[in-house]
Scaffold this active site. Structure first.
Site: not given
Ligand code: AGP
Length: 607
Positions: A2, A27, A74, A100-101, A481, A488, A504, A602
């Site tokens: 938050c 955030r 959040w 927050n928390g 990955e 992304e 396959h 994020k």
């Molecule tokens: C990865 O680059 C992305 N930002 C996204 O896939 C992220 O890894 C995923 O949302 C999981 O987030 P977290 O590790 O904070 O749980």
């Protein structure tokens, strides 16, 4: 996490609050709100959505008042709904609180107040704060005393800011363990979750310490030690520089900064945990549950996105080194699956932010099963960290770029430590792993020096619309990955595949417009990956090979990226770095915003 913002002074509070919340958007959040106090009382606006939508809503009818607080939320307790957005207030609408928390003892407080016929409107833990404050104010008749008494009753990790029409020129704040910083201006004062929104107004700040409260007017700031009840002598410090710029250093953006933090990330994850001389792995966070760990015969790892791919590496590591069956599940699938779970099952949640809704929901699903829940989390004190029985923090520091880079490195490092810890030394790989882990930071530093060459490759390949990433065994999760990073960041379609799957289906896609990133590191599967490359080249597909020995690929791959050797089990920690750099430079070549890719947040705290 938050975001908290507050203002008291000669200006209209709304302006600083909305601007401040916008700077805290990094955030991430799912709802937002603010309250402004004026002679007519309190004016509250809350919404599920972006700060910009609240700003639009107020464009025609601004909130007038020179004292106010705002919040981006959040969801932890309670879904992202308007009634759960902050600020929260008591039933008589006297006290307005942003928080927050987590208030860990909120249920006890709520039960006590409900017994006094207090009715709650939200599903949050936060609402107990204004309700308890109103209850205490009725008894004490003094706002400050009632605030301090209320704060003393709360348990958990929190920061709180409160305003009330009963004290229309004062902000009340308290910190237990969640950051709060006060900006000391010229006849105006500010408060926020971090210095960023304050910097353009003043560089004089006071970082509240744990267990400190503050009573803030436009011209005064009184700091009180909550437990002792005495004034705390705090001299404002000058923040010489813009914290955001300081965070960036001389890097142009957070992503490349965080990629370059990989060597330090490994060191921090190992610090105090890897004892090379004693050949010992010490994980204090697991010692609490050491007894239970002995009975674990099945592990499920739940996670999302990049954390899911780190978990896949963890699966191979724990199975090979500790000999325990592991299954990695996307948290969004796990939470709906019907599967047998029992006391000898352990669930590990892997999450950078510790706030990902799907991963949180996965943990909540097994709450009643008696399974052991561990966390591999980066954000200290986050919801996932607090929901697990024990865990190992990643210590990667804050990761601000949406694309997760150093967190992946930290997670794989921690999972390697957990595998070694669970093995109890009973693996032929034990010593070699310990020695190699210790050498990794230097090897990553060597890879980072390849950035100029990788930048050239990105320029050469970034016009493509499609990309295939292939790898085998420990390189398979890295292929997944690597493909996610490219997707992304550059928005180029990319797929990760196990090399053995080429025949396959995926081979049908290959032609001169469909390049492949092949993870062809030395090891028992090198020849198999070479065969994949031959199959691809026979169809005219361009190939970039990540390898240890270019001589083996010189007549085959179109381009090679040579990286230092390490044991197969730790190759993911090295191979991921060039893929991060490649995706980064492809994105730059295409003019993308590398820190804020479109459509992404994020941390995804909504399901
Ligand atoms: C990865 O680059 C992305 N930002 C996204 O896939 C992220 O890894 C995923 O949302 C999981 O987030 P977290 O590790 O904070 O749980």
């Amino acid at each position: 996490m938050c975001g908290i913002i507050g203002y008291v002074g000669p200006e209209q509070a709304q302006n600083f609050i909305l601007d401040g919340l916008a700077t805290l958007e990094y955030r991430g959040y799912d709802s937002t709100g603010l309250v402004v106090i004026n002679d007519d009382g309190a004016k509250l606006v809350r919404s599920v959505g972006r700060v910009s939508s609240v700003r639009d809503e107020l464009a025609g009818k601004p909130l007038i008042g020179k004292l106010g607080i705002g919040h981006t939320r959040w969801a932890t307790h309670g879904a992202p709904l308007e009634r759960n957005a902050h600020p929260h207030t008591d039933s008589d609408k006297q006290f307005y609180v942003v928080h927050n928390g987590i208030v860990e003892n909120f249920q006890d407080i709520k039960t006590m107040l409900e017994a006094q016929s207090v009715t709650f409107k939200s599903d949050t833990d936060t609402e107990v704060i204004p309700q308890l404050l109103a209850y205490n104010y009725k008894k004490l008749g003094d706002v400050k005393e009632a605030f301090l008494k209320t704060i003393r009753s709360l348990k958990g990790a929190y920061s709180v800011v409160m305003v009330t029409p009963l004290s229309p020129d004062t902000m009340y704040a308290a910190r237990l363990s969640s950051p709060l910083v006060i900006g000391i201006g010229d006849k105006e004062n500010f408060i926020a979750s971090d210095p960023t929104p304050i910097m353009e107004h003043t560089k004089k700040v006071i970082f509240l310490n744990d267990y400190e409260a503050a009573v803030i007017t436009a011209e005064s700031c009184e700091i009180i030690h909550i437990k002792k009840g005495k004034l705390a002598k705090r001299i404002p410090e000058e923040l010489e520089y813009d914290p955001e710029q300081a965070l960036l250093g001389d890097h142009p953006n957070f992503m490349i900064k965080e990629v370059y933090e990989a060597p330090q990330t490994v060191r921090s994850a190992l610090l105090g945990r890897l004892r090379v001389e004693q050949k010992l792995i010490k994980l204090g966070g697991l010692e609490l549950v050491e007894e239970q760990l002995r009975y674990i015969d099945r592990i499920i790892i739940v996670s999302c996105g990049t954390s899911f791919y780190a978990s896949l590496v963890g699966e191979y590591l724990i199975e090979e080194i500790a000999g325990i069956p592991v299954e990695v599940q996307q948290a969004s699938e796990f939470k709906y699956r019907v599967e047998p779970l029992n006391r000898s099952t352990m669930v590990i949640a892997v999450s950078q932010s510790g706030e990902t809704a799907d991963t949180l929901a996965a943990l909540e699903k097994v709450a009643g099963y008696g399974v052991l829940r561990l966390g591999v989390v980066n954000a200290v004190g986050s919801s996932i960290a607090r929901l697990t029985d024990a865990g190992v923090y990643c210590h990667a520091g804050s990761e601000q770029s949406v694309a997760s880079t150093k967190a992946f490195i930290a997670q794989v490092t921690v999972l390697a430590l957990i595998a070694l810890y669970l093995s109890d030394g009973n693996t032929p790989l034990y010593e070699e792993m310990i020695n190699e882990l210790d050498k990794l930071p230097a090897k990553i530093e060597a890879i980072l020096k390849l950035e100029p060459a990788i930048k050239k490759l990105a320029k050469k390949y970034s016009h493509h619309r499609d990309f295939l990433y292939i790898g085998r065994r420990y390189m398979y999760p890295v292929a997944l990955e690597g493909a996610l990073k490219l997707k992304e960041l550059s928005y180029i379609h990319a797929e990760g595949y196990a090399g053995g799957e080429m025949k396959h289906g995926p081979l049908a896609m290959i032609d001169e417009n469909f390049p492949t990133m092949a993870l062809a590191l030395d090891g028992e599967l090198f020849e198999k990956t070479m065969s994949n490359i031959q199959e691809i080249k026979a169809r005219g597909g361009p190939v970039i090979a990540i390898c240890n020995d270019p001589a083996k690929l010189k007549d085959l791959a179109d381009d090679v990226i040579k990286i230092p050797k390490t044991i197969e089990q730790l190759q993911p920690l090295l191979a991921a770095i060039p893929l991060q750099l490649f995706a980064y430079h492809c994105a730059l070549a295409l003019g993308r915003n590398v820190d804020r890719p479109r459509n992404l947040a994020k941390s995804v705290t909504v399901e």
